[in-house]
Design a protein around this motif. Structure first.
Motif, PDB file in Angstrom:
ATOM      1  N   GLN A  14      30.077  38.601  39.367  1.00  0.00           N
ATOM      2  CA  GLN A  14      31.224  39.021  40.158  1.00  0.00           C
ATOM      3  C   GLN A  14      31.522  37.961  41.206  1.00  0.00           C
ATOM      4  O   GLN A  14      30.617  37.271  41.686  1.00  0.00           O
ATOM      5  CB  GLN A  14      30.938  40.339  40.878  1.00  0.00           C
ATOM      6  N   ILE A  15      32.796  37.843  41.566  1.00  0.00           N
ATOM      7  CA  ILE A  15      33.179  36.937  42.637  1.00  0.00           C
ATOM      8  C   ILE A  15      32.889  37.621  43.966  1.00  0.00           C
ATOM      9  O   ILE A  15      33.143  38.812  44.138  1.00  0.00           O
ATOM     10  CB  ILE A  15      34.668  36.542  42.514  1.00  0.00           C
ATOM     11  N   GLN A  16      32.318  36.850  44.894  1.00  0.00           N
ATOM     12  CA  GLN A  16      31.972  37.344  46.221  1.00  0.00           C
ATOM     13  C   GLN A  16      32.808  36.609  47.264  1.00  0.00           C
ATOM     14  O   GLN A  16      32.567  35.423  47.523  1.00  0.00           O
ATOM     15  CB  GLN A  16      30.485  37.143  46.506  1.00  0.00           C
ATOM     16  N   PRO A  17      33.785  37.275  47.838  1.00  0.00           N
ATOM     17  CA  PRO A  17      34.622  36.622  48.850  1.00  0.00           C
ATOM     18  C   PRO A  17      33.797  36.013  49.984  1.00  0.00           C
ATOM     19  O   PRO A  17      32.844  36.622  50.470  1.00  0.00           O
ATOM     20  CB  PRO A  17      35.514  37.759  49.363  1.00  0.00           C
ATOM     21  N   GLY A  18      34.156  34.788  50.347  1.00  0.00           N
ATOM     22  CA  GLY A  18      33.491  34.102  51.441  1.00  0.00           C
ATOM     23  C   GLY A  18      32.265  33.298  51.059  1.00  0.00           C
ATOM     24  O   GLY A  18      31.744  32.532  51.867  1.00  0.00           O
ATOM     25  N   ILE A 102      34.826  30.735  31.767  1.00  0.00           N
ATOM     26  CA  ILE A 102      35.872  31.706  31.460  1.00  0.00           C
ATOM     27  C   ILE A 102      36.280  32.354  32.779  1.00  0.00           C
ATOM     28  O   ILE A 102      35.486  33.074  33.395  1.00  0.00           O
ATOM     29  CB  ILE A 102      35.370  32.779  30.475  1.00  0.00           C
ATOM     30  N   GLY A 103      37.483  32.051  33.239  1.00  0.00           N
ATOM     31  CA  GLY A 103      37.952  32.606  34.501  1.00  0.00           C
ATOM     32  C   GLY A 103      39.259  31.975  34.928  1.00  0.00           C
ATOM     33  O   GLY A 103      39.688  30.961  34.376  1.00  0.00           O
ATOM     34  N   GLN A 104      39.873  32.576  35.908  1.00  0.00           N
ATOM     35  CA  GLN A 104      41.141  32.061  36.427  1.00  0.00           C
ATOM     36  C   GLN A 104      40.924  30.882  37.369  1.00  0.00           C
ATOM     37  O   GLN A 104      41.795  30.028  37.503  1.00  0.00           O
ATOM     38  CB  GLN A 104      41.900  33.170  37.155  1.00  0.00           C
ATOM     39  N   THR A 105      39.773  30.876  38.038  1.00  0.00           N
ATOM     40  CA  THR A 105      39.443  29.805  38.975  1.00  0.00           C
ATOM     41  C   THR A 105      37.987  29.435  38.790  1.00  0.00           C
ATOM     42  O   THR A 105      37.210  30.240  38.270  1.00  0.00           O
ATOM     43  CB  THR A 105      39.652  30.270  40.439  1.00  0.00           C
ATOM     44  N   PRO A 106      37.576  28.258  39.204  1.00  0.00           N
ATOM     45  CA  PRO A 106      38.378  27.147  39.719  1.00  0.00           C
ATOM     46  C   PRO A 106      39.014  26.353  38.570  1.00  0.00           C
ATOM     47  O   PRO A 106      38.618  26.504  37.412  1.00  0.00           O
ATOM     48  CB  PRO A 106      37.358  26.298  40.471  1.00  0.00           C
ATOM     49  N   THR A 133      41.010  30.610  30.296  1.00  0.00           N
ATOM     50  CA  THR A 133      41.304  31.861  30.983  1.00  0.00           C
ATOM     51  C   THR A 133      41.398  32.950  29.922  1.00  0.00           C
ATOM     52  O   THR A 133      41.348  32.669  28.727  1.00  0.00           O
ATOM     53  CB  THR A 133      42.644  31.795  31.745  1.00  0.00           C
ATOM     54  N   THR A 134      41.551  34.161  30.380  1.00  0.00           N
ATOM     55  CA  THR A 134      41.765  35.268  29.446  1.00  0.00           C
ATOM     56  C   THR A 134      43.168  35.835  29.632  1.00  0.00           C
ATOM     57  O   THR A 134      43.394  37.020  29.385  1.00  0.00           O
ATOM     58  CB  THR A 134      40.709  36.371  29.643  1.00  0.00           C
ATOM     59  N   ASP A 135      44.072  34.965  30.059  1.00  0.00           N
ATOM     60  CA  ASP A 135      45.465  35.364  30.272  1.00  0.00           C
ATOM     61  C   ASP A 135      45.575  36.638  31.107  1.00  0.00           C
ATOM     62  O   ASP A 135      46.312  37.558  30.778  1.00  0.00           O
ATOM     63  CB  ASP A 135      46.188  35.539  28.928  1.00  0.00           C
ATOM     64  N   HIS A 136      44.777  36.656  32.170  1.00  0.00           N
ATOM     65  CA  HIS A 136      44.776  37.746  33.157  1.00  0.00           C
ATOM     66  C   HIS A 136      44.278  39.085  32.616  1.00  0.00           C
ATOM     67  O   HIS A 136      44.531  40.129  33.203  1.00  0.00           O
ATOM     68  CB  HIS A 136      46.156  37.888  33.810  1.00  0.00           C
ATOM     69  N   MET A 137      43.550  39.060  31.490  1.00  0.00           N
ATOM     70  CA  MET A 137      42.965  40.288  30.940  1.00  0.00           C
ATOM     71  C   MET A 137      41.499  40.379  31.349  1.00  0.00           C
ATOM     72  O   MET A 137      40.804  39.375  31.469  1.00  0.00           O
ATOM     73  CB  MET A 137      43.053  40.286  29.407  1.00  0.00           C
ATOM     74  N   GLY A 138      41.006  41.598  31.545  1.00  0.00           N
ATOM     75  CA  GLY A 138      39.604  41.835  31.824  1.00  0.00           C
ATOM     76  C   GLY A 138      39.170  41.375  33.209  1.00  0.00           C
ATOM     77  O   GLY A 138      39.980  40.959  34.031  1.00  0.00           O
ATOM     78  N   GLY A 141      40.000  37.769  34.046  1.00  0.00           N
ATOM     79  CA  GLY A 141      41.436  37.577  34.212  1.00  0.00           C
ATOM     80  C   GLY A 141      41.985  38.168  35.490  1.00  0.00           C
ATOM     81  O   GLY A 141      42.952  37.662  36.060  1.00  0.00           O
ATOM     82  N   SER A 142      41.365  39.239  35.960  1.00  0.00           N
ATOM     83  CA  SER A 142      41.830  39.887  37.189  1.00  0.00           C
ATOM     84  C   SER A 142      41.287  39.200  38.433  1.00  0.00           C
ATOM     85  O   SER A 142      41.666  39.558  39.543  1.00  0.00           O
ATOM     86  CB  SER A 142      41.408  41.354  37.201  1.00  0.00           C
ATOM     87  N   GLY A 143      40.364  38.246  38.239  1.00  0.00           N
ATOM     88  CA  GLY A 143      39.771  37.554  39.380  1.00  0.00           C
ATOM     89  C   GLY A 143      38.573  38.272  39.968  1.00  0.00           C
ATOM     90  O   GLY A 143      38.075  37.892  41.023  1.00  0.00           O
ATOM     91  N   GLU A 144      38.063  39.290  39.282  1.00  0.00           N
ATOM     92  CA  GLU A 144      36.882  40.014  39.762  1.00  0.00           C
ATOM     93  C   GLU A 144      35.594  39.238  39.509  1.00  0.00           C
ATOM     94  O   GLU A 144      34.591  39.459  40.181  1.00  0.00           O
ATOM     95  CB  GLU A 144      36.767  41.358  39.062  1.00  0.00           C
ATOM     96  N   GLY A 145      35.612  38.375  38.491  1.00  0.00           N
ATOM     97  CA  GLY A 145      34.393  37.665  38.151  1.00  0.00           C
ATOM     98  C   GLY A 145      34.673  36.441  37.314  1.00  0.00           C
ATOM     99  O   GLY A 145      35.819  36.127  36.982  1.00  0.00           O
ATOM    100  N   ARG A 146      33.591  35.740  37.005  1.00  0.00           N
ATOM    101  CA  ARG A 146      33.642  34.563  36.137  1.00  0.00           C
ATOM    102  C   ARG A 146      32.527  34.701  35.107  1.00  0.00           C
ATOM    103  O   ARG A 146      31.507  35.340  35.345  1.00  0.00           O
ATOM    104  CB  ARG A 146      33.411  33.285  36.934  1.00  0.00           C
ATOM    105  N   ALA A 147      32.724  34.050  33.984  1.00  0.00           N
ATOM    106  CA  ALA A 147      31.716  34.056  32.935  1.00  0.00           C
ATOM    107  C   ALA A 147      31.634  32.656  32.338  1.00  0.00           C
ATOM    108  O   ALA A 147      32.506  31.811  32.570  1.00  0.00           O
ATOM    109  CB  ALA A 147      32.085  35.070  31.854  1.00  0.00           C
TER     110      ALA A 147
END
Length: 165
Positions: A14-18, A102-106, A133-138, A141-147
């Motif tokens: 999961q992505i952890q802000p900060g 696999i992710g939207q960022t970086p 990316t997963t074209d904003h799916m899952g 894609g939603s930015g909740e995590g990276r794989a």
């Protein structure tokens, strides 16, 4: 080549802000990092697991344990260096590894060569890095995590006998 083995692995966080964002062995300024006991570098972690799998030496949890204080915030490249020592001691030569984030960022395009150089140096073998990316799916894609998914090719039985053995 005899005794070639392939290992494949997957890691997700999961992505952890900060939190600092360590992906592919380098710091990505301005991006939130991933949760985890270590630095959360899904690319490095997937490579470690792929090499361990190919070598028949378990997985990341059996390699460094879960929750061990000496590995808190440890860098992925440090794990790759320790992995290199482990496989060398078992007579295993890493031929190459490949990982895909696999992710939207970086954005990996601008830093791909730096990631490959850093990871290759730590592992002692060529490492290729790609991203999708997963074209904003899952969750990725939603930015909740990276794989990341990784594959490694190793050769077993390359340990050179010494006079002690």
């Amino acid at each position: 080549m005899d005794n070639l083995r392939v290992g494949t692995a997957f890691d997700a966080h999961q992505i952890q802000p900060g939190r600092e964002c360590w992906i592919g062995g380098i710091l990505h300024e301005g991006e939130d990092g991933c949760e985890g006991h270590s630095d959360g570098d899904v690319v490095a972690h997937a490579i470690v697991d792929a090499v361990l799998s190919a070598a028949g030496l378990g997985d990341l949890g059996s390699f460094v344990g879960v929750g061990r204080p000496e590995y808190e915030n440890v860098q992925g490249v440090t794990l790759l260096r320790e992995l290199r020592q482990l496989v060398d001691a078992h007579g295993v030569r890493v031929i190459n590894a490949s990982a895909q984030l696999i992710g939207q960022t970086p954005k990996m395009g601008p830093v791909r060569e730096e990631c490959e150089r850093t990871l290759s140096e730590a592992l002692g073998a060529p490492v290729s890095v790609s991203a999708t990316t997963t074209d904003h799916m899952g969750f990725t894609g939603s930015g909740e995590g990276r794989a990341a998914i990784a594959t490694a090719l190793v050769q077993l039985g390359t340990k050179v006998p010494t006079s002690d053995t």
